[in-house]
Design a protein around this motif. Structure first.
Motif, PDB file in Angstrom:
ATOM      1  N   GLN A   1       0.836  -1.203   0.000  1.00 20.40           N
ATOM      2  CA  GLN A   1       0.000   0.000   0.000  1.00 20.40           C
ATOM      3  C   GLN A   1       0.871   1.254   0.000  1.00 20.40           C
ATOM      4  OE1 GLN A   1      -2.713  -0.143   3.290  1.00 20.40           O
ATOM      5  NE2 GLN A   1      -3.994  -1.742   2.364  1.00 20.40           N
ATOM      6  N   GLU A   2       0.397   2.295  -0.693  1.00 19.73           N
ATOM      7  CA  GLU A   2       1.210   3.494  -0.895  1.00 19.73           C
ATOM      8  C   GLU A   2       1.628   4.133   0.423  1.00 19.73           C
ATOM      9  OE1 GLU A   2       0.998   7.841  -3.166  1.00 19.73           O
ATOM     10  OE2 GLU A   2      -0.607   6.366  -3.407  1.00 19.73           O
ATOM     11  N   ALA A   3       0.737   4.206   1.400  1.00 25.03           N
ATOM     12  CA  ALA A   3       1.076   4.852   2.668  1.00 25.03           C
ATOM     13  C   ALA A   3       2.195   4.093   3.380  1.00 25.03           C
ATOM     14  CB  ALA A   3      -0.167   4.935   3.568  1.00 25.03           C
ATOM     15  N   THR A   4       2.075   2.759   3.405  1.00 24.14           N
ATOM     16  CA  THR A   4       3.106   1.939   4.047  1.00 24.14           C
ATOM     17  C   THR A   4       4.425   2.046   3.293  1.00 24.14           C
ATOM     18  OG1 THR A   4       1.425   0.388   4.804  1.00 24.14           O
ATOM     19  CG2 THR A   4       3.703  -0.397   4.777  1.00 24.14           C
ATOM     20  N   ARG A   5       4.323   2.000   1.975  1.00 22.28           N
ATOM     21  CA  ARG A   5       5.528   2.081   1.154  1.00 22.28           C
ATOM     22  C   ARG A   5       6.251   3.405   1.377  1.00 22.28           C
ATOM     23  NH1 ARG A   5       3.241   1.295  -3.553  1.00 22.28           N
ATOM     24  NH2 ARG A   5       3.274   3.442  -4.303  1.00 22.28           N
ATOM     25  N   SER A   6       5.502   4.509   1.469  1.00 18.94           N
ATOM     26  CA  SER A   6       6.103   5.821   1.686  1.00 18.94           C
ATOM     27  C   SER A   6       6.767   5.906   3.052  1.00 18.94           C
ATOM     28  CB  SER A   6       5.049   6.925   1.553  1.00 18.94           C
ATOM     29  OG  SER A   6       4.487   6.934   0.251  1.00 18.94           O
ATOM     30  N   ARG A   7       6.095   5.331   4.091  1.00 18.73           N
ATOM     31  CA  ARG A   7       6.662   5.359   5.439  1.00 18.73           C
ATOM     32  C   ARG A   7       7.965   4.572   5.505  1.00 18.73           C
ATOM     33  NH1 ARG A   7       2.699   3.428   7.782  1.00 18.73           N
ATOM     34  NH2 ARG A   7       3.312   1.370   8.539  1.00 18.73           N
ATOM     35  N   VAL A   8       7.963   3.387   4.904  1.00 17.57           N
ATOM     36  CA  VAL A   8       9.173   2.551   4.912  1.00 17.57           C
ATOM     37  C   VAL A   8      10.294   3.239   4.145  1.00 17.57           C
ATOM     38  CG1 VAL A   8      10.173   0.374   4.098  1.00 17.57           C
ATOM     39  CG2 VAL A   8       7.922   0.390   5.219  1.00 17.57           C
TER      40      VAL A   8
END
Length: 350
Positions: A38-45
């Motif tokens: 998911q984009e939000a998780t990917r951005s956080r990581v």
């Protein structure tokens, strides 16, 4: 007593996972299959990766993807500028394509080349760039057994068993010899490097032999170096034969030839003309400036990089590519006949 400087520990996958509040598996997916996260998780990581300065090791990348992104090149030597220029162009293009380059030298020894190729392949190289067409059966068997992409540079032969990307050595030598003859030179000495296991030099000699009626005349083998060129010219000058031109099948040899002629009190091109093949950067800076045949080795290096990289990625071998040599007229070849048949006229530099 001063304390040694402290070194910050290199971040690993677990550090990234802990800081981002996700599992190690999620971090791995962000690195290898980001579209599945998911984009939000990917951005956080990704923010945590950037903050911690995390860099995947080549070994870890290879384990995860089955790819090393490393290619190998086998060249006779790094002492000759032509190979250094080729490799520099090749490496620069490979970096743009996401690959690294490892280089090994062979000393024109096919047995040594086969051993070096095995070492490179054992260390994870995904494809090989070879020099010339003189190789052992053991090398070909190994390439076939391991199903390794391999192409050849520094020559062009569309019928060869591996794809070739390079110049036609036969054409290059013919261009040089014909330029001397068309300039009125009738007694041409040919100075060349060793021919053992060197198909490029042999192809050049074959071209000259054909133009001389089928039998090579006035040819002298020497070391492929400036010293070798000087030594060969000293030998030529000690002979009763009155040469009016020296065709060197390498600019490096031509550099030595010019030096030896100057020391012997010979004027170039008034007394004798000198010509090379390669067009190294220094060839435009000799005195007089060297007339030669340009071999487009930078273009060859870039196209070889693209050919081997695309083969590894797409599993399709490249088509053979000929890069065109061309005559570069400067100041070391005189016009012996002249516009009106007069001896000693000098060709204007370009």
């Amino acid at each position: 007593m001063s304390r040694p400087p402290s070194h910050k520990k290199r971040a690993n996958l677990r550090d990234v996972a802990r800081e981002a509040g996700v599992s190690v598996a999620t971090v791995s997916r962000v690195l290898n299959t980001p579209d599945l996260v998911q984009e939000a998780t990917r951005s956080r990581v990704q923010r945590v990766i950037d903050d911690l300065g995390f860099v995947r090791s080549a070994a870890a990348r290879a384990i995860n993807s089955g790819r090393t992104q490393i290619l190998g090149a086998l060249v006779p030597t790094l002492d000759n500028d032509i190979f250094a220029i080729t490799l520099n162009a090749m490496e620069n293009r490979l970096v743009e394509l996401g690959f690294s380059l490892v280089v090994a030298t062979t000393d024109e020894d096919p047995e040594k080349e086969a051993r070096k190729a095995k070492e490179l392949l054992d260390n994870g190289v995904e494809g090989l760039v070879l020099t010339g067409k003189s190789h052992t059966k053991a090398l070909f068997d190994m390439l076939e057994r391991r199903d390794v992409p391999a192409l050849v540079i520094s020559c062009f032969d569309p019928e060869y068993r591996l794809p070739t990307i390079g110049y036609d050595n036969h054409k290059a030598a013919a261009l040089a010899y014909q330029h001397l003859r068309s300039s009125g030179h009738e007694n041409v000495a040919v100075v060349h490097g060793p021919t053992a296991f060197n198909d490029r030099t042999q192809a050049r000699l074959d071209a000259i032999a054909e133009l001389q009626g089928g039998a090579l005349r006035n040819a002298l083998e020497t070391e492929l170096s400036v010293a070798g060129g000087a030594q060969a010219v000293r030998k030529l000058l000690s002979q009763p034969n009155d040469y009016d031109a020296i065709l060197c099948l390498s600019d490096v040899i031509a550099f030595g030839a010019l030096n030896a002629l100057h020391r012997a009190g010979k004027s170039v091109p008034k007394d004798i003309s000198v010509m090379g093949i390669q067009d190294l950067p220094a060839s435009a800076e000799t005195y007089p400036r060297l007339t030669t045949v340009h071999l487009p080795v930078q273009q060859m290096g870039r196209q070889a990089a693209e050919g081997i990289a695309n083969w590894v990625v797409d599993q399709r071998p490249p088509a053979p590519i000929e890069v065109q040599s061309r005559l570069v007229t400067r100041e070391t070849v005189g016009n012996k006949s002249g516009p009106k048949g007069k001896k000693g006229q000098r060709a204007p530099p370009s």
